[in-house]
Design a protein around this motif. Structure first.
Motif, PDB file in Angstrom:
ATOM      1  N   TYR A 139      26.517 -16.047 -11.885  1.00 34.34           N
ATOM      2  CA  TYR A 139      26.292 -15.169 -10.820  1.00 34.34           C
ATOM      3  C   TYR A 139      27.412 -14.104 -10.680  1.00 34.34           C
ATOM      4  O   TYR A 139      27.455 -13.165 -10.247  1.00 34.34           O
ATOM      5  N   ARG A 140      28.661 -14.925 -10.690  1.00 38.03           N
ATOM      6  CA  ARG A 140      29.978 -14.235 -10.259  1.00 38.03           C
ATOM      7  C   ARG A 140      30.763 -13.579 -11.422  1.00 38.03           C
ATOM      8  O   ARG A 140      31.742 -13.079 -11.354  1.00 38.03           O
ATOM      9  N   ALA A 141      30.037 -13.326 -12.571  1.00 36.37           N
ATOM     10  CA  ALA A 141      30.558 -12.812 -13.724  1.00 36.37           C
ATOM     11  C   ALA A 141      30.745 -11.405 -13.292  1.00 36.37           C
ATOM     12  O   ALA A 141      29.956 -10.705 -12.953  1.00 36.37           O
ATOM     13  N   ALA A 142      32.029 -10.862 -13.710  1.00 40.87           N
ATOM     14  CA  ALA A 142      32.592  -9.374 -13.765  1.00 40.87           C
ATOM     15  C   ALA A 142      31.703  -8.520 -14.884  1.00 40.87           C
ATOM     16  O   ALA A 142      31.311  -7.634 -14.629  1.00 40.87           O
ATOM     17  N   TYR A 143      31.814  -9.223 -16.084  1.00 40.55           N
ATOM     18  CA  TYR A 143      31.181  -8.705 -17.114  1.00 40.55           C
ATOM     19  C   TYR A 143      31.264  -9.828 -18.343  1.00 40.55           C
ATOM     20  O   TYR A 143      31.941 -10.825 -18.166  1.00 40.55           O
ATOM     21  N   SER A 144      30.526  -9.200 -19.332  1.00 38.79           N
ATOM     22  CA  SER A 144      30.568 -10.226 -20.655  1.00 38.79           C
ATOM     23  C   SER A 144      30.273  -9.246 -21.765  1.00 38.79           C
ATOM     24  O   SER A 144      29.884  -8.010 -21.815  1.00 38.79           O
ATOM     25  N   TRP A 145      30.907  -9.710 -23.184  1.00 31.46           N
ATOM     26  CA  TRP A 145      30.728  -8.964 -24.058  1.00 31.46           C
ATOM     27  C   TRP A 145      30.878  -9.874 -25.393  1.00 31.46           C
ATOM     28  O   TRP A 145      31.273 -10.969 -25.185  1.00 31.46           O
TER      29      TRP A 145
END
Length: 701
Positions: A452-458
């Protein structure tokens, strides 16, 4: 059964200080508890980075990725343009700031310029060239630097070089030069420099290693928990995992890199994975020349370890130097924070190797040693993998396994996969309900890949085809802000002039309905309330929108090569406009979804088939039987009658949930310790109860 250890050990943080070996060991053992507690918040910044070899990929080129799982990190993307530099130019070095704004100035693209940053969110305002935005040093600049996409770390450049990241704990640490240390460079700066100067993974490794040795390396902070870094580096042909730490002087670095076999997948999840290093095998290994000397000076090699392939303590010396055996920090009971994710990625890629029990030949078990000694460096997937497969891994909560975070008591009645970060709660709850930091870290929930605390992913998609004569590649990342399970990935090409508006503005300080992060944060937080009823709708829309982008991607790339060759400026502009449109569509689509979702499910009820309901007839969700029994709503007598009438066995008890592995806890594994702890709790309860009868009760806050 006996081993020889050096009589004295030099502590890495204070290279001039040496202590007796046994005193050092006592220091480590006694200090480990403090480190675990101190490191708890640092663990909250952990990331997962998956890497795939070219022959294991559907595209014939390697892939890598990154989930930037940081609660307060700046989630913006920036495009750093290619530049020419005059003779004698110097490159400024900045401290690796993670929080908003990660940088303020003109060196790393328009996203970070003062006009595009809300500097007045705090008082006094942030100022360009001051505090974290003032250079802490300089190194010689090269004549030309390549353009690239930048985030918390450098991500991908215009020549198909991509870099994923995962912070790792380690036993050597250093402070940056502006905070009383000797080190100038961290992984943020090193990843950027590699993308500025390199087109291949080997060049990136050599450049990062050489500069870190010369100018000194420091970790994400000066604790052992975030002392090290791992960068997952891919070009169009090779995939490499790179590990780095400060050396024992605090003024240089040690590093090693291992190539991921072409037909394999690997992953780093906040713990080192490179084991034995064969420097004679130059096709598959690279390392600093000071590797063993530093480890020996610091008393870290040879080092007691776990017996390889077994689950008990033992000692072993390998013929080749073992990076993890020498430099990794023993996290004890917290090790599953890392090893469980590695197990999950390996068994998602190769289901044939799956087991949830203790290992047997040909399988990979979730139950392993602190350093996962019985895990391979990489595995061959059962089939070739694509971007969507890595996306699915990013979105995982161990669904369908004994560690499924959408099941059991901790997930609540509606199956929420979120487990908030541990912390002492003094000042949050009343004194009777607050816990200490030590209590908060006395146990642990499972740590999933999707946070839930991810800033972003790629996920990267580098290309060995459709290259222009000028050398530009069509490399891109599939990028999504906020938690992977609640986001949508869109293609962002490295050759864009600027990153999309919705991805290059905003902060945690203030809600902004035009920012992709905030739209997906709304969706994720609402879904968390009624997860089991909402997640299927989220997945359906994700699949629909991402499928559309894959189709449009092919159409764009069919036209792009000739356009870039005839007029590069117009070609770049077109790609920039298309990516901007995709990003805007992402925001609009999910805003619309959020509004419909709130109307469909709220206040414990669900409205199905709204378009056919001339008079609304909501379906009440109430709660599942097992949860009502657990909280005592259905008492024993009522439950027995209901079971008898239904002809079903009695519902599982609380202990049964734990025994079945559905509680999402990684606590005691047998009933015997639980029995003794329970008995002790009863005795303590009796004692406290009698004392309270004598002294009176404390008020409940």
């Amino acid at each position: 059964g006996w081993i020889c250890l050096p009589q004295r050990i030099c502590l890495a943080e204070f290279s001039a200080v040496c202590v007796p070996t046994m005193q050092f060991l006592a220091f480590v053992l006694l200090g480990s508890l403090a480190i675990a507690v101190r490191g708890g918040l640092n663990e909250g910044e952990g990331c997962t980075s998956i890497i795939v070899g070219r022959a294991a990929s559907l595209y014939g080129t390697p892939m890598t990725g990154h989930t930037d799982d940081c609660l307060n990190c700046d989630f913006r993307l920036s495009k750093v343009p290619a530049r020419d530099h005059g003779e004698g130019a110097m490159r400024p070095i900045y401290y690796g700031r993670a929080a908003y704004p990660r940088y303020l100035g003109k060196d790393f693209g328009k996203t970070y310029e003062v006009d595009n940053t809300d500097t007045d969110l705090v008082s006094p305002p942030w100022e360009e060239g001051k505090e974290d935005f003032e250079p802490i040093g300089y190194i010689p600049q090269v004549p030309h630097t390549y353009g690239y996409i930048d985030g918390s770390y450098g991500i991908i450049n215009e020549h198909n070089l991509a870099i994923g990241e995962s912070t790792c704990s380690g036993l050597l640490t250093a402070k940056p030069i502006h905070r009383g240390g000797k080190a100038l460079l961290d992984a943020v700066t090193l990843s950027r420099i590699a993308l500025e100067r390199c087109k291949t993974a080997r060049c990136a490794i050599e450049t990062i290693g050489r500069l870190a040795e010369k100018y000194g390396f420091y970790g994400a902070d000066d604790s052992l928990v975030e002392a090290g870094e791992s960068l997952q580096i891919v070009d169009t042909t090779e995939a490499w995992i790179f590990h780095i730490l400060a050396d024992d002087t605090g003024a240089s670095a040690v590093w090693a890199a291992q190539r991921v076999p072409d037909r394999h997948i690997s992953v780093v999840a906040n713990s080192f994975v490179i084991r034995e290093i064969d420097l004679k095998d130059k096709a598959n290994f690279m390392a600093s020349k000071n590797l063993q000397q530093v480890a020996q000076r610091a008393g870290l090699w040879p080092r007691p370890g776990y017996t390889n392939g077994h689950h008990g303590y033992g000692y072993f010396w390998q013929q080749n130097f073992d990076w993890t055996g020498a430099f990794a920090q023993d996290r004890g009971d917290l090790s599953t924070y890392a090893t469980r994710r590695v197990w999950r990625v390996f068994t998602l890629a190769a289901p044939s190797k799956y087991t949830a029990k203790w290992p047997y030949p040909g399988t990979i078990s979730p139950h392993t040693t602190v350093f996962a000694d019985d895990y391979p460096f990489s595995v061959k997937p059962d089939r070739k993998l694509g971007v969507r497969d890595v996306m699915k891994m990013h979105r995982d909560h161990y669904e369908g396994t004994p560690f499924d975070m959408t099941k059991g008591i901790a997930s609540g009645p509606y199956g929420s996969p979120s487990r908030w970060d541990p912390s002492g709660t003094k000042g949050v709850y009343g004194r009777n309900n607050a816990i200490t930091q030590e209590e908060a870290w006395s146990n642990t929930f499972e740590r999933p890949i999707s946070m839930y605390r991810a800033a972003y992913s790629w996920v990267s998609q580098v290309r060995n085809k459709n290259m222009t004569e000028s050398g530009l590649g069509f490399g891109l990342i599939w990028f999504g802000q906020y938690a992977p399970h609640a986001t949508q990935y869109i293609p962002v090409y490295a050759i864009v002039d600027e990153t999309p508006t919705a991805l290059s503005k905003g902060s945690h300080y203030k809600f902004d309905e035009t920012v992709s992060y905030w739209v997906h944060a709304l969706v994720g937080n609402w879904a968390n309330l009624f997860y089991r009823f909402i997640i299927s709708d989220i997945r359906k829309l994700q699949h629909q929108q991402e499928t559309a982008r894959f189709i449009e991607q092919k159409q764009l790339e069919a036209e792009l090569p000739s356009l870039l060759e005839s007029d590069e400026k117009i070609g770049r502009s077109m790609v920039t406009e298309v990516v901007e449109a995709w990003s805007k569509l992402d925001v609009d689509t999910w805003w619309d979804f959020f509004k419909k979702m709130v109307a469909k499910i709220k206040d414990g009820q669900r409205l199905d088939n709204l378009e056919t309901q001339r008079t609304l007839t909501p379906k009440k969700l109430f709660y599942p039987r097992w949860w009502l029994e657990t909280v005592g709503f259905l008492v024993e007598e009522e439950k027995g009658i209901a079971d008898a009438e239904a002809g079903t066995p009695k519902a599982p008890t609380l202990q049964a949930f734990y025994a079945a592995g559905t509680s999402s806890f990684s606590g005691a594994r047998t009933w015997l310790p639980t029995f003794f702890v329970g008995a002790l709790g009863v005795m303590i309860g009796v004692f406290i109860g009698r004392r309270q009868q004598r002294e009176g009760y404390s008020p409940i806050a």
